[in-house]
Design an enzyme around this catalytic site. Structure first.
Site, PDB file in Angstrom:
ATOM      1  N   TYR A   6       0.814  -1.214   0.000  1.00 31.21           N
ATOM      2  CA  TYR A   6       0.000   0.000   0.000  1.00 31.21           C
ATOM      3  C   TYR A   6       0.854   1.275   0.000  1.00 31.21           C
ATOM      4  CZ  TYR A   6      -4.561  -2.300   0.642  1.00 31.21           C
ATOM      5  OH  TYR A   6      -5.718  -3.023   0.453  1.00 31.21           O
ATOM      6  N   ARG A  11     -14.074  -4.434 -10.246  1.00 33.66           N
ATOM      7  CA  ARG A  11     -14.422  -3.221  -9.485  1.00 33.66           C
ATOM      8  C   ARG A  11     -15.947  -3.108  -9.342  1.00 33.66           C
ATOM      9  NH1 ARG A  11     -10.278  -0.523  -6.957  1.00 33.66           N
ATOM     10  NH2 ARG A  11     -11.461   1.412  -7.152  1.00 33.66           N
ATOM     11  N   ASN A  67     -13.319  -3.596   4.431  1.00 37.05           N
ATOM     12  CA  ASN A  67     -14.293  -3.698   3.339  1.00 37.05           C
ATOM     13  C   ASN A  67     -14.111  -4.935   2.463  1.00 37.05           C
ATOM     14  OD1 ASN A  67     -12.012  -2.820   2.074  1.00 37.05           O
ATOM     15  ND2 ASN A  67     -12.897  -0.963   1.190  1.00 37.05           N
ATOM     16  N   HIS A 117     -10.030  -6.181  -2.048  1.00 35.75           N
ATOM     17  CA  HIS A 117      -9.251  -5.200  -2.803  1.00 35.75           C
ATOM     18  C   HIS A 117      -9.240  -5.639  -4.258  1.00 35.75           C
ATOM     19  CE1 HIS A 117      -5.844  -2.831  -4.275  1.00 35.75           C
ATOM     20  NE2 HIS A 117      -5.469  -3.950  -4.873  1.00 35.75           N
TER      21      HIS A 117
HETATM   22  P1  GTP Z   1      -8.889  -1.018  -2.881  1.00 35.71           P
HETATM   23  O1  GTP Z   1      -9.428  -1.910  -3.924  1.00 35.71           O
HETATM   24  O2  GTP Z   1      -8.634  -1.727  -1.586  1.00 35.71           O
HETATM   25  O3  GTP Z   1      -7.716  -0.182  -3.344  1.00 35.71           O
HETATM   26  O4  GTP Z   1     -10.093  -0.036  -2.535  1.00 35.71           O
HETATM   27  P2  GTP Z   1     -10.522   1.286  -3.241  1.00 35.71           P
HETATM   28  O5  GTP Z   1      -9.746   1.533  -4.500  1.00 35.71           O
HETATM   29  O6  GTP Z   1     -11.999   1.197  -3.334  1.00 35.71           O
HETATM   30  O7  GTP Z   1     -10.143   2.382  -2.154  1.00 35.71           O
HETATM   31  P3  GTP Z   1      -8.820   3.299  -2.024  1.00 35.71           P
HETATM   32  O8  GTP Z   1      -7.777   2.886  -3.013  1.00 35.71           O
HETATM   33  O9  GTP Z   1      -9.271   4.709  -1.989  1.00 35.71           O
HETATM   34  O10 GTP Z   1      -8.347   2.925  -0.560  1.00 35.71           O
HETATM   35  C1  GTP Z   1      -7.625   1.722  -0.361  1.00 35.71           C
HETATM   36  C2  GTP Z   1      -8.142   1.051   0.892  1.00 35.71           C
HETATM   37  O11 GTP Z   1      -7.863   1.884   2.010  1.00 35.71           O
HETATM   38  C3  GTP Z   1      -9.659   0.848   0.958  1.00 35.71           C
HETATM   39  O12 GTP Z   1     -10.093  -0.338   0.343  1.00 35.71           O
HETATM   40  C4  GTP Z   1      -9.921   0.784   2.436  1.00 35.71           C
HETATM   41  O13 GTP Z   1      -9.630  -0.508   2.965  1.00 35.71           O
HETATM   42  C5  GTP Z   1      -8.890   1.762   2.983  1.00 35.71           C
HETATM   43  N1  GTP Z   1      -9.510   3.057   3.209  1.00 35.71           N
HETATM   44  C6  GTP Z   1      -9.921   3.974   2.291  1.00 35.71           C
HETATM   45  N2  GTP Z   1     -10.454   5.045   2.879  1.00 35.71           N
HETATM   46  C7  GTP Z   1     -10.375   4.816   4.215  1.00 35.71           C
HETATM   47  C8  GTP Z   1     -10.765   5.543   5.373  1.00 35.71           C
HETATM   48  O14 GTP Z   1     -11.292   6.655   5.297  1.00 35.71           O
HETATM   49  N3  GTP Z   1     -10.509   4.957   6.581  1.00 35.71           N
HETATM   50  C9  GTP Z   1      -9.900   3.741   6.699  1.00 35.71           C
HETATM   51  N4  GTP Z   1      -9.684   3.215   7.902  1.00 35.71           N
HETATM   52  N5  GTP Z   1      -9.542   3.032   5.644  1.00 35.71           N
HETATM   53  C10 GTP Z   1      -9.771   3.548   4.421  1.00 35.71           C
HETATM   54 MG    MG Z   2      -7.597   1.502  -4.629  1.00 36.12          MG
END
Ligand code: GTP
Ligand code: MG
Length: 138
Positions: free
Chosen positions: A49, A85, A112, A115
């Site tokens: 990450y 997605r 959630n 990924h």
């Molecule tokens: P990924 O497929 O996991 O990358 O999810 P995404 O693309 O829908 O979300 P993003 O790349 O914005 O964020 C990566 C991951 O960080 C998310 O899947 C969540 O697990 C975590 N995350 C994102 N926003 C928050 C937040 O506001 N609080 C916390 N605790 N975790 C977050």
């Molecule tokens: Mg992401």
């Protein structure tokens, strides 16, 4: 056919619902062409990450992702990245469309359940982060 990287997160392995999630992926037309269950160290989660290292939730995220086993996968299918997605649903389960994995299974915006890679470049990088070529077979 396109390939994407997928990960079933610790909240889902803890609740023993990995099969329910794989069922959603397969029902959407995605094929699991590589899969393994692993426990990431904090360092590995931080490396995976790294793009989020400046975000306020980075510590919480990498602690959670190393708190229990994950299932890493390569998925193959037509438009696999976008399709995955779509079946995952929005990051925040409260905003995810009904029937998506996150709407049905995710516990919070952080925990959630899944990924999925967001573009061809990241899919390639994320697959190579966990899998060697000989571990992937259609
Ligand atoms: P990924 O497929 O996991 O990358 O999810 P995404 O693309 O829908 O979300 P993003 O790349 O914005 O964020 C990566 C991951 O960080 C998310 O899947 C969540 O697990 C975590 N995350 C994102 N926003 C928050 C937040 O506001 N609080 C916390 N605790 N975790 C977050
Ligand atoms: Mg992401």
């Amino acid at each position: 056919l396109e390939r994407t990287f997928s990960m079933i997160k610790p909240d889902a392995t803890r609740r023993n619902i990995t099969g329910k999630i794989v069922d959603k992926l397969e029902s959407a037309g995605l094929r699991v062409v590589a899969q393994k269950r692993i426990l990431m160290s904090k360092k590995t989660a931080e490396a995976f990450y790294a793009v989020h290292s400046e975000r306020p939730f980075f510590q919480e995220l990498t602690e959670f992702m190393s708190s229990g086993p994950v299932v890493v996968q390569v998925l193959e299918g037509e438009n696999a990245i976008a399709k995955n997605r779509e079946v995952m649903g929005a990051t925040d389960p409260a905003k995810a469309d009904p029937g998506t994995i996150r709407a049905e299974f995710a516990e919070s915006i952080g925990e959630n359940s899944v990924h999925g890679s967001d573009a061809p470049g990241t899919a390639k990088e994320e697959i190579a982060f966990f899998f060697s070529g000989s571990e992937i077979t259609g």
